[in-house]
Scaffold this active site. Structure first.
Site, PDB file in Angstrom:
ATOM      1  N   HIS A 145      -2.827   2.561   0.458  1.00  0.00           N
ATOM      2  CA  HIS A 145      -2.629   3.290  -0.739  1.00  0.00           C
ATOM      3  C   HIS A 145      -1.519   2.976  -1.271  1.00  0.00           C
ATOM      4  O   HIS A 145      -0.679   2.140  -0.825  1.00  0.00           O
ATOM      5  CB  HIS A 145      -2.631   4.721  -0.263  1.00  0.00           C
ATOM      6  CG  HIS A 145      -1.508   5.027   0.435  1.00  0.00           C
ATOM      7  ND1 HIS A 145      -1.521   5.124   1.706  1.00  0.00           N
ATOM      8  CD2 HIS A 145      -0.403   5.494  -0.049  1.00  0.00           C
ATOM      9  CE1 HIS A 145      -0.114   5.410   2.271  1.00  0.00           C
ATOM     10  NE2 HIS A 145       0.388   5.634   1.109  1.00  0.00           N
TER      11      HIS A 145
ATOM     12  N   HIS B 161       3.920  -0.868  -5.154  1.00  0.00           N
ATOM     13  CA  HIS B 161       3.316  -1.915  -4.065  1.00  0.00           C
ATOM     14  C   HIS B 161       2.405  -1.065  -3.024  1.00  0.00           C
ATOM     15  O   HIS B 161       2.359  -0.014  -3.054  1.00  0.00           O
ATOM     16  CB  HIS B 161       4.676  -2.110  -3.241  1.00  0.00           C
ATOM     17  CG  HIS B 161       5.515  -0.789  -2.543  1.00  0.00           C
ATOM     18  ND1 HIS B 161       6.083  -0.079  -3.071  1.00  0.00           N
ATOM     19  CD2 HIS B 161       5.348  -0.829  -1.195  1.00  0.00           C
ATOM     20  CE1 HIS B 161       6.472   0.801  -2.212  1.00  0.00           C
ATOM     21  NE2 HIS B 161       5.972   0.425  -1.049  1.00  0.00           N
TER      22      HIS B 161
END
Length: 184
Positions: free
Chosen positions: A40, A125
């Site tokens: 995630h 990220h």
């Protein structure tokens, strides 16, 4: 309860991430890889919160995303935190971060109003691994340099997930507490 707000990785991209993790594994570096179901993008880590804070966070997300719609993310490139001399986290980057950052900043400002610290230098990220020791560091750096511009793929971001993190010896388990849908 330990919580965070996230964007889940599209399941269609899991295999591509697993392939990258396999290439990194070949270095025999001491890396604990993130499992596919836990992949995630973290928008905000809240840490331990109570029910009152959970409700405040939920209300903020609902109100803040009214101005945002679904968007495309292009995943490209491998990076590390804090730097290549001392690698702790290996991640996959975003090639088109502008809208993502705009969403994150809007939420962050609102969360700050209820007592959470503002993020410094937020970089969208996808964490794919955490480096435990410096074993085979040179081989790892060489492989990261080779993969620096790898293209992972694209995904449509349609929702945000408020998650509970349950820490276990074998690794964390995440449970969705609430899903927030972005407008089309």
């Amino acid at each position: 309860m330990r919580t965070f707000l996230a964007i889940d990785l599209d399941s269609e991209l899991h295999q591509k991430v697993i392939e990258i993790q396999k290439k990194l594994k070949e270095t025999k570096a001491d890396i604990k890889f993130v499992t596919p179901e836990n992949l995630h993008f973290t928008l905000k880590f809240f840490g331990n919160i109570d029910e009152k804070q959970l409700n405040e966070i939920s209300n903020i997300v609902k109100k803040s995303i009214e101005d945002f719609h679904e968007f495309e993310l292009h995943l490209k490139g491998i990076g590390v935190f804090p730097n290549k001399k001392y690698i702790r986290v290996i991640w996959i980057g975003v090639d088109n971060p502008e809208y993502f950052i705009k969403l994150q900043k809007k939420l962050d400002i609102e969360f700050n109003k209820i007592g959470f610290d503002l993020e410094r230098d937020y970089v969208p990220h996808l964490t794919i691994g955490r480096v435990k020791t410096a074993r085979n560091k040179d081989r790892l750096i060489k492989k990261i340099n080779e993969l620096e511009n790898v293209t992972v793929g694209s995904m449509k971001v349609k929702e945000l997930s408020l998650k509970k993190s349950i820490l276990r010896p074998e690794g964390p388990k995440y449970k969705d507490l609430q899903i927030f849908t972005l407008s089309k």
